[in-house]
Design an enzyme around this catalytic site. Sequence first.
Site, PDB file in Angstrom:
ATOM      1  N   TYR A  22      35.873  29.582  64.309  1.00 52.84           N
ATOM      2  CA  TYR A  22      37.320  29.660  64.539  1.00 52.84           C
ATOM      3  C   TYR A  22      37.709  30.985  65.186  1.00 52.84           C
ATOM      4  O   TYR A  22      38.678  31.614  64.777  1.00 52.84           O
ATOM      5  CB  TYR A  22      38.086  29.477  63.219  1.00 52.84           C
ATOM      6  CG  TYR A  22      38.168  28.043  62.766  1.00 52.84           C
ATOM      7  CD1 TYR A  22      39.170  27.216  63.258  1.00 52.84           C
ATOM      8  CD2 TYR A  22      37.264  27.510  61.856  1.00 52.84           C
ATOM      9  CE1 TYR A  22      39.272  25.885  62.857  1.00 52.84           C
ATOM     10  CE2 TYR A  22      37.352  26.187  61.448  1.00 52.84           C
ATOM     11  CZ  TYR A  22      38.348  25.380  61.956  1.00 52.84           C
ATOM     12  OH  TYR A  22      38.441  24.074  61.552  1.00 52.84           O
ATOM     13  N   TYR A 154      43.804  18.558  56.211  1.00 49.80           N
ATOM     14  CA  TYR A 154      42.515  19.138  56.601  1.00 49.80           C
ATOM     15  C   TYR A 154      41.478  18.751  55.558  1.00 49.80           C
ATOM     16  O   TYR A 154      41.656  19.018  54.371  1.00 49.80           O
ATOM     17  CB  TYR A 154      42.601  20.660  56.706  1.00 49.80           C
ATOM     18  CG  TYR A 154      41.273  21.265  57.101  1.00 49.80           C
ATOM     19  CD1 TYR A 154      40.840  21.228  58.417  1.00 49.80           C
ATOM     20  CD2 TYR A 154      40.431  21.819  56.143  1.00 49.80           C
ATOM     21  CE1 TYR A 154      39.604  21.740  58.782  1.00 49.80           C
ATOM     22  CE2 TYR A 154      39.195  22.343  56.501  1.00 49.80           C
ATOM     23  CZ  TYR A 154      38.787  22.300  57.821  1.00 49.80           C
ATOM     24  OH  TYR A 154      37.563  22.798  58.179  1.00 49.80           O
ATOM     25  N   ASP A 260      40.913  15.291  47.520  1.00 52.86           N
ATOM     26  CA  ASP A 260      40.153  16.403  48.083  1.00 52.86           C
ATOM     27  C   ASP A 260      40.617  17.678  47.375  1.00 52.86           C
ATOM     28  O   ASP A 260      41.614  18.288  47.756  1.00 52.86           O
ATOM     29  CB  ASP A 260      40.381  16.476  49.598  1.00 52.86           C
ATOM     30  CG  ASP A 260      39.640  17.644  50.241  1.00 52.86           C
ATOM     31  OD1 ASP A 260      39.075  18.476  49.495  1.00 52.86           O
ATOM     32  OD2 ASP A 260      39.637  17.734  51.479  1.00 52.86           O
ATOM     33  N   LYS A 289      34.590  24.736  47.395  1.00 47.57           N
ATOM     34  CA  LYS A 289      34.954  26.161  47.452  1.00 47.57           C
ATOM     35  C   LYS A 289      34.776  26.985  46.159  1.00 47.57           C
ATOM     36  O   LYS A 289      33.924  27.840  46.095  1.00 47.57           O
ATOM     37  CB  LYS A 289      36.370  26.307  47.979  1.00 47.57           C
ATOM     38  CG  LYS A 289      36.465  25.893  49.442  1.00 47.57           C
ATOM     39  CD  LYS A 289      37.738  26.363  50.097  1.00 47.57           C
ATOM     40  CE  LYS A 289      37.683  26.171  51.595  1.00 47.57           C
ATOM     41  NZ  LYS A 289      38.447  25.027  52.074  1.00 47.57           N
TER      42      LYS A 289
END
Length: 455
Positions: A22, A154, A260, A289
């Site tokens: 990114y 996302y 999610d 995460k």
Amino acid sequence: MKPRSDSDRLADWDRAYLWHPYTQMQEWERESPVIIARGNGPYLLDTCGRKYLDGVSSLWVNVHGHRHPTLDRAIRKQLTNIAHSTMLGLSNPPAIRLARELIRLAPPGLTRVFYSDDGSTAVEVALKMAVQYWQQRAPDAGPKRTFVHFQLAYHGDTVGTMSVGGIELFQQRFRPLLFPTIAADPPYCFRCPLGLSYPSCAMACLEPVERILKRRCREIAGLIIEPLVQAAAGMLTAPPGYLKRIRELCTRYRVLLIADEVATGFGRTGRMFACAHEGVTPDLMAISKGLTGGYLPLAATLTTEEIYQAFLGDYGEWKTFFHGHSYTGNPLGCAVALANLEVFRTERTLTRLRARIAALSRLLRPLSRLAHVGDVRQRGYMVGIELVKDRVTREPYPLTDRAGHRVAMEARRRGLLIRPLGNVVVLMPPLITTIKDLGCMVATVRDSIRIVTAS
Ligand SMILES: *Cc1c(COP(=O)(O)O)cnc(C)c1O
């Protein structure tokens, strides 16, 4: 001539050999990179010895701070046994123990853990499980193989997860690769797609979602949602009760609910999982995460016995779930994930978080009076501050102005590392961040916004 320092040499090599995610590398090559050498608690230290607060938990992963003794020890201890062995045809103690712990903490009804390596793969696994489940469980229910997802959602960067994503900028180049899905409007109250305002709207935005499910349930395998907070979209916080209603709709129209929790899991919203706030059990849940406390890449997809059972059969029925990764169930990752969960217990992380979350809300309140702040959204330790060019019309800054980025660069000069999402300034501190450090972060963000938006 002054000899080049170690740090300078590393910077040269970074620009010579690396390609950062990114990142517009043309711009990167002209700047001097901040190279993080060490960390401690909520702090990061670079190779020049400068100290920063880690304002986004090293991209949303860190939980109990850096160099936590319990987590450090768990990895060292596991290393005295083995670093890695495979889950294909074999098992290992940390992976077994972690699965049991995760099922104890997960929303009731989730009973099985399937490991993978990162958030994207955990979501891919959920999508593939959903499609195969319907083929094996109820082939008559219809060709259920598409997904409903939200605009601006996302779910990862692989082709499958991009297909259920809704961030145009990330997808545009890859559109021809993506499989067809159905997009619904998210509950983005600050920019309500229906032009209504909460709570008088009575969550009217659920009606279009219901219409989609009602009309096309025979084609739809699942609906995927980031529960409570659409994070990468700019920390869009859903109104209370929204998730529960989505669960009810999925049940009514026989569509699997995929939660999610990659960003929201592990205390980030104030509960272990966001679904717990509304007593919701999804059919599939992706986590990653915070799973290892931000130490190692590890992920899992949790599911129900109902879904698991649909994959059972004689070998020749080919109901096996043919999916797995080389490092699946990595013992080092699982060992540190177990230590992460242990610290939640021993330090009573979630209990202690309550007062800090309330303090963070108080600290944030004055920000909404700034001339170019349109909306301040918070759920637990997830914060999005949306900058606007014009507060009255809510006109956004053009993305090329890079308002969020400039605020982050200003904050960096003041000892706070953050990474924005377009025009949204993000704060997502490690859960150990004290009220004092939260105060520093918010003050730095406030000053940085003032400076950037004044010019
Ligand atoms: C970060 C994120 C992912 C992707 O996880 P990776 O580990 O980066 O592949 C998926 N879903 C959500 C909600 C995320 O925030």
